[in-house]
Scaffold this motif. Sequence first.
Motif: not given
Length: 353
Positions: A193, A228, A231-232, A237-239, A241, A331, A340-341
């Motif tokens: 990140n 992160i 958001r999740d 999902g995004e977590r 990462i 990842v 990205f996943i």
Amino acid sequence: MYTLKVKLPSKNYEIYIKKGLLDYIGIKLKDICSSNKIAIITDKNVNAIYGDKLSMYLNKQGFITKTIVVKPGENSKSLENAEKIYNDLLDFKIKRSDMIIAFGGGVVGDLAGFVSSTFLRGIPFIQIPTTLLAQVDSSVGGKVAVNLPRGKNLVGSFYHPNAVFIDTDFLKTLNKRYLYDGMSEVIKYGCINNKNLFYDLLQYKLESDLFDNLDKIVFTCCSIKKDIVERDEKDLGERMILNFGHTIGHGIEKYYNYSYYTHGEAVAIGMYNITKKSEEVGITQKGTSQEIKTILHKYNLPYKMPNLEKSKLIQPIMIDKKNNNKYFNIVLLKQIGEAFIHKIDLKEINKFI
Ligand SMILES: NC(=O)c1ccc[n+]([C@@H]2O[C@H](COP(=O)([O-])OP(=O)(O)OC[C@H]3O[C@@H](n4cnc5c(N)ncnc54)[C@H](O)[C@@H]3O)[C@@H](O)[C@H]2O)c1
């Protein structure tokens, strides 16, 4: 002092980061605790160095405290230990309006958080993380758990603390291997990140440069995780990462029965090797794995894949609780600072591991 506010649908809380913060925790808790009774859960090592100091600062502010000490190490994250602690809390007559403090590394944080989330259907708790791994990772995000004999973190929940107090001075007494273990997660945040964090870490000349910048580094890592998690929160999902390097890492840890490599060391090997593979198939910018190798070497972390039976490494990865039967999420990096996943068919796993 650096401050972060975690905003979730069910709860908002602050993360405070400052060298020497321990001295002010008693005063700060006056604003957070509605009662004057606090149970401190810690381990023997942390208690020996800092236990008296924390109790003294709390008692000075009028809090009545009881310290519950567990043995250091992963084995303490058990249901048996949780039950022992429930009994100690009953003896201390803890009520729902009282408070628990998790005072230690990730083991104590996960165990005390689990106890807090279950005892009397939930007691407010505070995290005071004392290892680098706990400061940049486990104390933020609300995952609490204990292990079962058949696997790690199999019983747990999402239960957020009422505040997190991070004093980077604690890291001065941390064994060097644990310091570098935590650096693996710090490097991970740079990889996924924040390229500035990555290149700052790369250019520090002396260990004192690292220590001088620890508040800022911990703040940067916690900010990334906080954003992160907001958001999740439930890791749907995004977590994911945040698991960069962890797929191979968990496989290696399990292969050696959690006894040879530390978590951070296994993740370090995972970050380098998966990036080398994704570079080979043209997904990741060329030269990225070399940069990861250089930074891992600098922070005394391994990068070479040990000589092991690949099928035995892949087996635990396949039964990971986050994978379904057909597809597999890994990842990957596009370049340093951008992850990205990537969804692959299970048959493709050999391309990446
Ligand atoms: N909940 C999460 O999101 C999450 C994330 C990552 C890891 N974890 C968990 O964290 C655990 C690992 O945590 P850890 O690496 O902090 O290990 P740990 O808690 O076992 O601490 C490592 C060692 O350092 C000692 N120690 C702690 N602070 C010290 C200090 N300031 N000075 C001297 N010694 C000190 C401890 O007594 C212990 O011996 C694992 O159980 C892992 O599953 C949880």
